[in-house]
Scaffold this motif. Structure first.
Motif, PDB file in Angstrom:
ATOM      1  N   ILE A  87     -12.684   7.823  15.776  1.00 60.55           N
ATOM      2  CA  ILE A  87     -12.233   8.162  17.106  1.00 60.55           C
ATOM      3  C   ILE A  87     -10.921   9.014  17.352  1.00 60.55           C
ATOM      4  CG2 ILE A  87     -13.375   6.275  18.194  1.00 60.55           C
ATOM      5  CD1 ILE A  87     -10.892   4.887  18.613  1.00 60.55           C
ATOM      6  N   THR A  88     -10.834   9.831  18.052  1.00 59.36           N
ATOM      7  CA  THR A  88      -9.613  10.514  18.321  1.00 59.36           C
ATOM      8  C   THR A  88      -8.815  10.255  19.476  1.00 59.36           C
ATOM      9  OG1 THR A  88     -10.607  12.318  17.275  1.00 59.36           O
ATOM     10  CG2 THR A  88      -8.699  12.918  18.348  1.00 59.36           C
ATOM     11  N   ILE A  89      -7.503  10.164  19.347  1.00 56.25           N
ATOM     12  CA  ILE A  89      -6.685   9.857  20.437  1.00 56.25           C
ATOM     13  C   ILE A  89      -5.433  10.783  20.369  1.00 56.25           C
ATOM     14  CG2 ILE A  89      -7.261   7.335  20.543  1.00 56.25           C
ATOM     15  CD1 ILE A  89      -4.516   6.517  19.490  1.00 56.25           C
TER      16      ILE A  89
ATOM     17  N   ILE B  90      -6.625   0.190  22.083  1.00 57.87           N
ATOM     18  CA  ILE B  90      -7.667   0.805  21.868  1.00 57.87           C
ATOM     19  C   ILE B  90      -8.913   0.199  21.544  1.00 57.87           C
ATOM     20  CG2 ILE B  90      -6.494   2.827  20.643  1.00 57.87           C
ATOM     21  CD1 ILE B  90      -7.184   1.435  17.931  1.00 57.87           C
ATOM     22  N   THR B  91      -8.751  -1.027  22.282  1.00 55.45           N
ATOM     23  CA  THR B  91      -9.745  -2.213  21.985  1.00 55.45           C
ATOM     24  C   THR B  91     -11.250  -1.543  22.724  1.00 55.45           C
ATOM     25  OG1 THR B  91      -7.904  -3.788  22.300  1.00 55.45           O
ATOM     26  CG2 THR B  91     -10.536  -4.654  22.593  1.00 55.45           C
ATOM     27  N   ASP B  92     -11.224  -0.906  24.034  1.00 52.01           N
ATOM     28  CA  ASP B  92     -12.224  -0.363  24.614  1.00 52.01           C
ATOM     29  C   ASP B  92     -13.025   0.566  23.783  1.00 52.01           C
ATOM     30  OD1 ASP B  92     -12.024  -2.694  26.303  1.00 52.01           O
ATOM     31  OD2 ASP B  92     -10.955  -1.205  28.062  1.00 52.01           O
ATOM     32  N   LYS B  93     -12.032   1.456  23.315  1.00 50.65           N
ATOM     33  CA  LYS B  93     -12.578   2.748  22.700  1.00 50.65           C
ATOM     34  C   LYS B  93     -13.284   2.352  21.396  1.00 50.65           C
ATOM     35  CE  LYS B  93      -9.093   6.031  24.138  1.00 50.65           C
ATOM     36  NZ  LYS B  93      -9.868   6.910  24.851  1.00 50.65           N
ATOM     37  N   ILE B  94     -12.847   1.124  20.586  1.00 53.55           N
ATOM     38  CA  ILE B  94     -13.573   0.689  19.380  1.00 53.55           C
ATOM     39  C   ILE B  94     -14.675  -0.161  19.873  1.00 53.55           C
ATOM     40  CG2 ILE B  94     -13.263  -0.872  17.617  1.00 53.55           C
ATOM     41  CD1 ILE B  94     -10.421  -0.262  17.322  1.00 53.55           C
ATOM     42  N   GLN B  95     -14.629  -1.007  20.813  1.00 55.07           N
ATOM     43  CA  GLN B  95     -15.855  -1.626  21.177  1.00 55.07           C
ATOM     44  C   GLN B  95     -17.132  -0.521  21.584  1.00 55.07           C
ATOM     45  OE1 GLN B  95     -16.479  -5.124  21.240  1.00 55.07           O
ATOM     46  NE2 GLN B  95     -18.426  -4.362  21.682  1.00 55.07           N
ATOM     47  N   ALA B  96     -16.843   0.272  22.552  1.00 57.16           N
ATOM     48  CA  ALA B  96     -17.851   1.541  22.914  1.00 57.16           C
ATOM     49  C   ALA B  96     -18.263   2.152  21.621  1.00 57.16           C
ATOM     50  CB  ALA B  96     -16.780   2.524  23.716  1.00 57.16           C
ATOM     51  N   ALA B  97     -17.299   2.491  20.563  1.00 61.85           N
ATOM     52  CA  ALA B  97     -17.903   3.022  19.280  1.00 61.85           C
ATOM     53  C   ALA B  97     -18.944   2.129  18.391  1.00 61.85           C
ATOM     54  CB  ALA B  97     -16.665   3.375  18.447  1.00 61.85           C
TER      55      ALA B  97
END
Length: 128
Positions: free
Chosen positions: A3-5, A16-23
């Motif tokens: 993922i990129t931020i 970044i919890t939600d981004k990791i969960q979505a991935a």
């Protein structure tokens, strides 16, 4: 997976919890281990409380007191404090997965730690 931020400040902790969960949900692995790795020498990753944003502020305050920006550093690039803070926080975290969900505690979140921003950063996610 990666993922990129985009960070917006010199130093910040970004949840970044939600981004990791979505991935993870896109990947579809229900159980195992999720390894989060930051491939940068001036950034890191940590797990801490995500309910109260003042915890993030306190962490950054103490890190900045411990490792000030102005000191007789010898690194010519001028970002020695960022390298030191990244070493203190670490570059990886491993979290258990069960039923497709990160097994974090009630108040825990995963934070990307920016120490030399603003920048565009990568976060690698491996599931085993």
């Amino acid at each position: 997976m990666q993922i990129t931020i985009k960070t917006t400040a010199r130093t910040e902790l970004i949840d970044i919890t939600d981004k990791i969960q979505a991935a993870l949900e896109k990947h579809g692995t229900p159980n195992g281990l999720c390894h989060v790795y930051v491939p940068h020498t001036t950034a890191g990753v940590t797990i801490n409380e995500n309910a109260d944003p003042t915890v993030r502020e306190d962490i950054l305050m103490v890190l900045n007191q411990m490792v000030p920006w102005k000191a007789p550093y010898r690194h010519l690039e001028g970002n020695s404090p960022a390298h030191i803070k990244a070493s203190l926080m670490g570059s990886a975290q491993t979290i258990a997965l069960a039923d497709g969900r990160l097994q974090l505690g009630t108040w825990q979140g995963i934070f990307f730690c920016e120490f030399d921003g603003p920048r565009t950063r990568k976060i690698n996610i491996t599931i085993a």
